[in-house]
Design a protein around this motif. Structure first.
Motif, short mmCIF file in Angstrom:
data_model
loop_
_atom_site.label_atom_id
_atom_site.label_comp_id
_atom_site.label_asym_id
_atom_site.label_seq_id
_atom_site.Cartn_x
_atom_site.Cartn_y
_atom_site.Cartn_z
N ARG C 59 -6.53 -0.61 2.50
CA ARG C 59 -5.37 -0.49 1.88
C ARG C 59 -5.35 0.36 0.76
O ARG C 59 -4.26 1.19 0.64
CB ARG C 59 -4.98 -2.05 1.81
CG ARG C 59 -3.11 -2.01 1.96
CD ARG C 59 -2.78 -3.54 2.12
NE ARG C 59 -3.89 -4.40 2.11
CZ ARG C 59 -3.92 -5.41 3.09
NH1 ARG C 59 -3.59 -5.21 3.94
NH2 ARG C 59 -4.84 -6.39 2.95
N GLU C 60 -5.98 0.22 -0.19
CA GLU C 60 -6.05 1.18 -1.35
C GLU C 60 -6.21 2.63 -1.10
O GLU C 60 -5.47 3.43 -1.47
CB GLU C 60 -7.26 0.60 -2.22
CG GLU C 60 -6.90 -0.57 -3.12
CD GLU C 60 -8.08 -1.00 -3.76
OE1 GLU C 60 -9.17 -0.33 -3.83
OE2 GLU C 60 -8.37 -2.27 -3.94
N ARG C 61 -7.14 2.95 -0.09
CA ARG C 61 -7.02 4.13 0.21
C ARG C 61 -5.94 4.85 0.79
O ARG C 61 -5.33 5.85 0.69
CB ARG C 61 -8.32 4.43 1.38
CG ARG C 61 -9.47 5.53 0.75
CD ARG C 61 -10.57 5.71 1.57
NE ARG C 61 -11.18 4.47 1.94
CZ ARG C 61 -11.94 4.20 3.11
NH1 ARG C 61 -12.17 5.21 3.89
NH2 ARG C 61 -12.64 3.27 3.18
N ALA C 62 -5.30 3.81 1.88
CA ALA C 62 -4.09 4.35 2.34
C ALA C 62 -2.93 4.68 1.54
O ALA C 62 -2.15 5.42 1.64
CB ALA C 62 -3.85 3.56 3.69
N GLN C 63 -2.79 3.78 0.41
CA GLN C 63 -1.77 3.79 -0.33
C GLN C 63 -1.76 4.92 -1.31
O GLN C 63 -0.84 5.44 -1.61
CB GLN C 63 -1.73 2.56 -1.10
CG GLN C 63 -0.74 1.52 -0.76
CD GLN C 63 -0.67 0.00 -1.27
OE1 GLN C 63 -1.67 -0.09 -2.20
NE2 GLN C 63 -0.13 -0.82 -0.63
N SER C 64 -3.03 5.32 -1.70
CA SER C 64 -3.01 6.52 -2.19
C SER C 64 -2.87 7.73 -1.44
O SER C 64 -2.16 8.95 -2.10
CB SER C 64 -4.60 6.61 -2.97
OG SER C 64 -5.50 7.49 -1.94
N LEU C 65 -3.04 7.87 -0.11
CA LEU C 65 -2.63 8.93 0.74
C LEU C 65 -1.01 8.91 0.59
O LEU C 65 -0.53 9.94 0.51
CB LEU C 65 -3.13 8.59 1.99
CG LEU C 65 -4.50 9.09 2.44
CD1 LEU C 65 -5.02 8.65 3.59
CD2 LEU C 65 -4.73 10.42 2.13
N LEU C 66 -0.65 7.71 0.84
CA LEU C 66 0.86 7.55 1.23
C LEU C 66 1.66 7.96 -0.40
O LEU C 66 2.52 8.72 -0.24
CB LEU C 66 1.39 6.34 1.24
CG LEU C 66 2.53 6.22 2.32
CD1 LEU C 66 2.10 6.74 3.60
CD2 LEU C 66 2.69 4.64 2.51
#
Lengths: 173, 173, 173, 173
Positions: C59-66
């Motif tokens: 989730r953390e990795r994805a949020q930084s992408l977003l």
DNA sequence: GATGAATGAGCCTTCATTCAT
DNA sequence: AATGAATGAAGGCTCATTCAT
């Protein structure tokens, strides 16, 4: 005894002898016999009933064999006859004997219905021959009988005829 | 080998010997051993793994016994030693031998790891004694061995000492 | 986060993604990670705790992408960025995405933590571009996203670049 | 196909679709179906046999659907038909599709029995419509199909009709 | 007499989890 | 922090047995 009943007994004898009673399921017996599962229970009540029916058949055959031995007059012939049994287990009886011997080791107590009369006959023979301890000698014959049956049914040595000769020599037969 | 592992082996040996391998469930072994069922599988992988662990233990004990016989020089002493084995199965070995003999009748093929070396030793002894057919005589010893073991483990006759005397007389032992 | 903790997470992610969460046992995770079974529970309490730790990382990795996408000003660039994600799932993220998508179908309710913000961003972009129904268009982008991810993770078509071209044409990107 | 067999299939389909194949035990299937656990194995051999029986049923239904599409002559109607499928998954088919999509992510390799023929049909349609890259366009249709199915089965957006409109506009349908 | 669908107990095995070391 | 022995519940599956037809 209908045809299907015999098919069931035959199949059960074969499978029980080959794999052991508790390792063979009734469904496998049914399949081998080519009948439905339910039929086994209609005819033999139980899995154990099936086993007992097999044993009963065998007991009858064995008793008629033993009956022949009692008729023999010469004690040496008697011993010869008894000790020859294991050498002459033919194919049709093979399964039955294998099952008997396999079950010996699982039963709660030893079934003496076969050995007791045989011992009596042997003891009489030894008495007639003047052996000093006919009881012990008779027991030794039973022991030989079991050993020979084990050999014939399991180890299957190639030189059975020579073994018989060596054995009979010990009894001057 | 933890304490519980030994408890499991002990319980399994007892039950397998008494009721037969396939008639005893792993849950019964666990209960007898005072152990959770899962532990059996952690230590022995399988129900069959458990059996093999037992057999391995027994094989080791048996091989050391046989090793002792090879050391004997006098051939009559050798035969005496071999034929005495079944008479001297003590309580601690009783279960193991019962299991071995019970399994003989269920295995797909006969395990010769024990009988083959014994036959060789016996044949040598008979050759040294000048017997005319040492191979057949050795086979007969194996047969007697099986018969005696069967008697000792199953029928348990009371006059074993007299039987031994009668048997040894036949070999002039 | 110790070295062993990371080993566990890595192993679990790989196995869960490949075989599915409930098809993978904790003992297999332990073996793959080269640690003892107990350690998983000391660090993650539960099998589910292990799963959640994985998801949290992702989730953390994805949020930084977003987060990067929100910064984009040109709405066409925004759409390009969103729709490009599934094409650019690299090997290190592959396991994570596969797990996410596999779990979607087993969870009791759909996890919107990822799709909701993405939809908002897309809807804004379409509004800025003057589309008549930006909400529906944004939903369609989510649908495309899921479809593209499915293709990239499962079907793995060879002509992804041409597919991207065909897709972008429809949005004049 | 007896009544109980259908009960089992129905229950298994429902549970497998909702919780996932490996998260549902055969005993739960039996309870849901109001049937003894053993019956599952009598009829379907395996837990996996049960799954395959479900899939077979679904495959038949799906193939008849696809068969209808091949009959369509106008290529735009063909595309309309394909892309409409996911919008029209009715309740009775809902479980089946959910299961299919859930399994996609657990299977070792992707099952193309459904997508391959669909892709062919779509490619033909695009070719007839003069699209410059019909293969890529067909692949994009498959992607949309998966995305739409995911939406319809999991996210369940309220404005499906508007989404369909937005989608069809892109293909001038 | 004969079938085979149906059952429920029990079997071997695996699993998530705990705990002493 | 780390191990691995130990547990008890549950899992998939087989079995002996019953019963409607």
């Amino acid at each position: 005894m209908t045809e299907k009943q015999e098919k069931i007994l035959e199949a059960a004898l074969k499978l029980f002898a080959e794999k052991g009673y508790s390792a063979v399921s009734t469904s496998k017996v049914a399949r081998e016999a080519g009948v439905s599962e339910g039929l086994i229970f209609r005819h033999f009540t139980n899995k154990e009933g099936l086993l007992q029916a097999i044993m009963e058949q065998g007991r009858e055959r064995a008793q008629s064999l033993l009956g022949g031995v009692v008729m023999i007059e010469d004690p040496k012939d008697t011993l010869r006859a008894i000790l020859s049994f294991p050498f002459e287990i033919n194919k049709s009886e093979h399964h039955y004997w294998r099952l008997i011997y396999a079950l010996k080791w699982q039963a709660d107590e030893y079934d003496q219905s076969m050995s007791l009369p045989m011992k009596k006959i042997a003891a009489d023979a030894f008495r007639n021959l003047g052996y000093s301890n006919p009881e012990a000698e008779a027991e030794l014959v039973l022991i030989l009988f079991d050993g020979l049956a084990t050999a014939q049914l399991l180890r299957k040595p190639s030189n059975m005829e020579e073994i018989r000769r060596a054995l009979f020599d010990k009894y001057y037969l």
